[in-house]
Design a protein around this motif. Structure first.
Motif, mmCIF file in Angstrom:
data_model
loop_
_atom_site.group_PDB
_atom_site.id
_atom_site.type_symbol
_atom_site.label_atom_id
_atom_site.label_comp_id
_atom_site.label_asym_id
_atom_site.label_seq_id
_atom_site.Cartn_x
_atom_site.Cartn_y
_atom_site.Cartn_z
ATOM 1 N N ASP A 178 39.513 33.151 31.757
ATOM 2 C CA ASP A 178 39.695 32.648 33.117
ATOM 3 C C ASP A 178 40.044 33.758 34.096
ATOM 4 O OD1 ASP A 178 39.605 29.643 32.512
ATOM 5 O OD2 ASP A 178 40.948 30.489 31.012
ATOM 6 N N GLY A 179 40.515 34.879 33.545
ATOM 7 C CA GLY A 179 40.834 35.992 34.430
ATOM 8 C C GLY A 179 40.942 37.294 33.634
ATOM 9 N N VAL A 180 40.728 38.401 34.317
ATOM 10 C CA VAL A 180 40.862 39.712 33.679
ATOM 11 C C VAL A 180 41.782 40.561 34.530
ATOM 12 C CG1 VAL A 180 39.675 41.774 32.871
ATOM 13 C CG2 VAL A 180 38.519 39.567 32.746
ATOM 14 N N MET A 181 42.846 41.069 33.918
ATOM 15 C CA MET A 181 43.764 41.976 34.625
ATOM 16 C C MET A 181 43.552 43.387 34.103
ATOM 17 S SD MET A 181 47.460 40.107 34.607
ATOM 18 C CE MET A 181 48.189 40.881 36.036
ATOM 19 N N LEU A 182 43.527 44.347 35.017
ATOM 20 C CA LEU A 182 43.501 45.747 34.606
ATOM 21 C C LEU A 182 44.764 46.409 35.112
ATOM 22 C CD1 LEU A 182 40.304 44.962 35.242
ATOM 23 C CD2 LEU A 182 40.024 47.320 34.555
ATOM 24 N N MET A 183 45.449 47.107 34.222
ATOM 25 C CA MET A 183 46.652 47.820 34.648
ATOM 26 C C MET A 183 46.490 49.295 34.327
ATOM 27 S SD MET A 183 49.889 45.459 33.705
ATOM 28 C CE MET A 183 50.102 43.821 34.385
ATOM 29 N N GLY A 184 46.506 50.114 35.371
ATOM 30 C CA GLY A 184 46.353 51.552 35.175
ATOM 31 C C GLY A 184 47.372 52.298 35.998
#
Lengths: 204, 748
Positions: free
Chosen positions: B667-673
């Protein structure tokens, strides 16, 4: 211009910083100021001054002799010692202010009619005469320092307070006839003369 | 390695057994994960349990192991099995510590743990044991470019650590600027008097050192290769050419003084106006006696103007502060006062900056009678015998002037960094396009290069800011984007002599680290010791050049047919090339499009009526993943609908993962950089920036699919953001709840 002033000008030419270092009490600290402005920001009377201590020190370095010595700023110091406590360079700023005021007074360059200076002068003269402060004479001298008519007006305005003090035995009207003295009046005078000699020997 | 044999080990210690159904996890590992061997243990990191794993490797020929216990960042000494491929399912920091307490959360907690076991098994089957870079070379000599204070220090430090050093210097003597000074700013107690520079002694030590070879009157003609096998041609003034082979390079090419003639308003170029270097020459000539002007007159008054042509925001002069000039002027004022206290010395400054123990030195100068005036110089007029400095007194707030026999301008440091690649690349493109003018420009520009690298990315290092050589300024100061080449001293950022010597020591140690790792076929920093390396299935390559262009480290060259040529020793193993490749032919043995892709697909996807959304979280393993671990350690509760996968760098995220995730019903994609931009904190410099750029391009795809653009979100996360990561996840889970379940679930 008094003799002392003429002599100082001849001696130091344009080097006012050196003059302050050599002749003003604690004046040798002025060069160590780093112009951070903490003294100026800490002074509770700062905005009543024409020049903050920070500015005075800068003016000394810039050779502004006339402006510094005729400034009324150092006369405004109440000796609260905030600046001394806070100065990161540990300059004895309060003492330097008094040193500058005293030096300006000696050279007769301090501002005429400056109230702090006038009171200090009246107080000193009153005190050294007998070795005791004559409060009645001191008050009267204060009232009449700006002329006879003004003195009368001042005295009338303070009448109720004066009567109250007399009733409470806090003010003795008979003091007008000389008043009380210390035991060895001559000794006091000799001590002050000696102190003056030492001071003259130390500074210029 | 012949047959793959898998084994899963499931821990029930640290309350895992109380909060999770471990038997169910074992069943999943066996049935769905298809692990050949599954064992449970109540204390998996204990010596006894580790011994069981070791025995299985030895006796059961296990080649791939899955550890389902704590985070991959925990218990790394216990779970150290370099002879097998290993994946870790993070059940402790990633599940039981972050899911809310209470039996009403048992179901989602177990779902999460089940999925992490499925993911670890899926990843494991796609992993291979890294074998190390086969193209490694073991030259451990270190080349130092520049024989000033930084270069001499770097050479001596490396030599004293036992490494052979080749030092080249373009002038006919060692010592650089330091050898031209009369004295240096004090670096020892009581920080009150100028000290001897020590340059001559240092140069003598370097010249006499058995492990250091010095080439004077020399410059680099060509540099090729990679860490462990750099080939350098040294051109000597005589016309002779020497070839040397080295393992790493320290660039300590220092600075030039800002051109005085660019400051005519401050009297630059006129008689009786000089810069700090000019004054050093006068002081050396005076040799401790009263300093005389060039015309022979004894100087009785001198004004130092600070920040001359520096900290200029008009764009005409240097915008930065060079850091050393205040202390240098204080030192030079002392030259005068020490010889004759009657000389008037005025230091005119706007902000006096005395780093290190400089405050003591400043106080010492005041004590000697140096006058400090807070003022901004407006003009210097030279008339007959002296100069008049007109300035604004910033304390007394008035325009005034002061006279002096000599005016010294404190000008700034201009780095000797060589060619600016931003200027170089367009010229090369034009020259390759056939422009005759550009070809001439290219030849002229190449002459100004310092390193003369034959890399496709240009002949020098990239520049960071204001022409200074590259440096990972915030996190790893000596590291540059050219592996095995390290910048040290004022070529990297403006600095004083003491800082330059410290810098040189750091760079020498980095160079040693690089040659040692290269000789073992391992990665240099920041993945120091990593044996994996990128390989490309060239038959699938479309020669698009994205990998060669986007590699932040210039590790990939091109052959004549424009296929990528990987220089493994230059590679930092970030995987930015893997993320860039549109046809997905680049992979590492233990990290590939498949190892992550299979994890994404392994998650059990509930249907759209279950009220259990799934959020994929791709987290940079350098900052974001540790922050997530820390969130666990602090028991910050976050949504149990999230499935986190660590990635080497956000730059290694291939957009296929996003597409796959959305297609399979996430349902969603989070990217943490890491933070990107000017003050980037990305370990691989450009990774998070590239990821951000790539994600900005994905919006169109969403529109075509009829998906809300909010279904993919990118965040900058620092390692200290443990409370924030939990908050970000919860906010995003609420957002997903708001926009509703993905319509793609029905097709998955």
């Amino acid at each position: 211009m008094n003799d002392l002033n003429r002599q100082a000008i001849a001696n130091y030419k344009n080097d006012f910083l050196r003059e302050v270092e050599e002749r003003v009490e604690d004046g040798d600290w002025v060069r160590m100021c780093m112009q951070c402005g903490v003294c100026a920001g800490s002074c509770p009377l700062g905005n009543a001054w024409e020049h903050t201590p920070q500015k005075l020190f800068m003016m000394i370095r810039a050779g502004k002799r006339e402006e510094v010595l005729s400034s009324d700023s150092m006369w405004m110091c109440t000796s609260c010692y905030n600046c001394i406590v806070r100065c990161p360079r540990k300059l004895p700023i309060t003492h330097i202010m008094h040193g500058l005021a005293h030096y300006a007074h000696k050279l007769n360059m301090a501002p005429k009619g400056q109230p702090t200076r006038d009171i200090a002068k009246l107080f000193w003269d009153n005190l050294v005469k007998t070795g005791r402060v004559n409060e009645l004479k001191f008050s009267l001298a204060m009232y009449f320092k700006d002329g006879f008519m003004q003195g009368i007006r001042n005295a009338l305005a303070m009448q109720a307070v004066g009567m109250g003090l007399v009733k409470a035995k806090r003010l003795n009207p008979m003091e007008i006839l000389g008043g009380h003295k210390c035991k060895d009046q001559g000794g006091i005078h000799r001590m002050i003369a000696k102190a003056r000699a030492i001071e003259a020997h130390k500074k210029g | 390695m012949s047959e793959m044999k898998t084994a899963a080990y499931i821990c029930s210690g640290c309350e895992l057994g109380d909060k999770l159904d471990v038997a169910q996890l074992s069943k999943i590992a066996q049935k769905e994960g298809k692990m050949a061997l599954v064992r449970e243990h109540e204390f998996l990191c204990s010596e006894a349990a580790v011994q069981i794993i070791r025995d299985d490797i030895a006796n059961e020929a296990v080649t791939h192991i899955c550890i389902a216990a704590c985070s991959r960042r925990a218990k790394t000494e216990a779970f150290h099995f370099p002879e097998v491929a290993m994946s870790r399912a993070n059940l402790r920091e990633g599940v039981i510590w972050i899911v809310a307490e209470g039996s009403e959360h048992d179901e989602v907690r177990q779902d999460m743990a089940d999925d992490y076991v499925r993911m670890a098994c899926a990843e494991l089957k796609k992993m291979k044991l890294p074998q190390g870079n086969p193209n490694h070379a073991g030259n451990k000599r270190i080349l130092v470019v520049g024989g000033g204070m930084s270069g001499l220090t770097a050479a001596l430090e490396a030599a004293e650590a036992g490494y052979e050093v080749v030092l080249i210097e373009k002038e006919n003597q060692l010592g650089g600027w330091a050898s031209k000074l009369w004295k240096r700013v004090p670096f020892k107690q009581p920080y009150a008097e100028p000290q001897d520079t020590g340059a001559a002694a240092l140069a003598a030590k370097v010249t006499a050192h058995p492990r250091i070879t010095v080439h004077l009157n020399s410059t680099l003609a060509e540099t090729s290769g990679a860490p462990g096998r750099f080939g350098v041609q040294i051109a000597q003034e005589s016309g002779a050419s020497v070839t040397e082979e080295v393992g790493a390079i320290v660039q300590a090419t220092g600075f030039s003084a800002y051109d005085l003639n660019k400051l005519p308003e401050l009297g630059g170029g006129k008689p009786n106006v000089t810069d700090q270097a000019g004054l050093e020459a006068l002081a050396r000539a005076a040799n401790g006696a009263t300093i005389k002007r060039a015309d022979g007159k004894e100087i009785s008054s001198v004004v130092f103007i600070q920040c001359a042509g520096q900290r200029d925001d008009s764009g005409t002069h240097l915008p930065y502060c060079s850091g050393h000039c205040c202390a240098t002027s204080v030192k030079q004022a002392m030259y005068f006062k020490d010889a004759n206290p009657d000389v008037d010395t005025v230091v005119m400054y706007t902000d006096l900056r005395m780093p290190g123990m400089g405050e003591d030195f400043y106080r010492s100068a005041q004590d000697k009678g140096v006058i400090f005036t807070k003022g901004k110089a407006a003009a210097v007029e030279t008339s007959g015998d002296g100069c008049t400095v007109k300035f604004r007194d910033l304390i007394l707030d008035e325009d005034t002037a002061v006279n002096a026999d000599l005016v010294v301008l404190a000008t700034g440091q201009v780095p000797n960094a060589g060619v600016d690649l931003e200027a170089w690349n367009p010229i090369v493109t034009a020259a390759e396009g056939g422009s005759e003018e550009a070809k001439v420009q290219r030849v002229e520009l190449h002459k100004t290069s310092v390193l003369k690298l034959n890399y496709r990315q240009g002949p020098d290092m990239p520049q960071l800011k204001q022409g200074f050589s590259d440096s990972h300024f915030i996190c790893f100061p000596y590291e540059t984007r050219r592996t095995g080449i390290y910048a040290a001293g004022p070529v990297r950022r403006p600095m004083d002599m003491l800082q330059a010597t410290e810098d040189a020591t750091g760079a020498a140690l980095k160079a040693i680290q690089a040659v040692e790792n290269a000789s073992l076929g391992r990665a240099a920093h920041p993945r120091s010791g990593d044996l994996s390396f990128p390989s490309a299935r060239l038959e699938g390559c479309t020669q698009c050049k994205r990998c060669t262009v986007e590699c932040p480290f210039g590790a990939i060259d091109e052959d004549e047919k424009r296929y990528p040529v990987f220089n493994e020793s230059r590679c930092r193993r970030c995987g930015t090339c893997m993320g860039a490749c549109p046809v997905r032919v680049i992979s590492f043995e233990n990290y590939s499009v498949d190892t992550v892709g299979m994890q994404i697909k392994a998650v059990d996807m509930p249907d759209e009526f279950s009220e259990k959304p799934r959020i994929l979280l791709l987290a940079c393993e350098n900052d974001a993943y540790p922050a997530l671990d820390m969130a666990g350690l602090q028991h910050h509760v976050y949504s149990a609908f999230v499935r986190a996968i660590p990635v080497r760098c956000l730059g290694s995220v291939n957009t296929i993962w996003i597409t796959d995730a959305l297609n399979s019903g996430y349902d969603g994609v989070m990217l943490m950089g890491c933070k990107h931009g000017d003050n980037y904190q990305c370990h691989f410099v450009k990774g998070s920036e590239l990821a951000n750029y790539r994600m900005s391009k994905i919006d169109d795809t969403f529109k075509q699919l009829g998906l809300e653009p909010e279904r993919v979100i990118t965040h900058e996360v620092a390692i200290t953001d443990h409370a924030r990561v939990a908050q970000l996840i919860n906010d995003y889970a609420a957002k997903i709840n708001e926009i509703g379940m993905s319509p793609m679930k029905a097709f998955a």
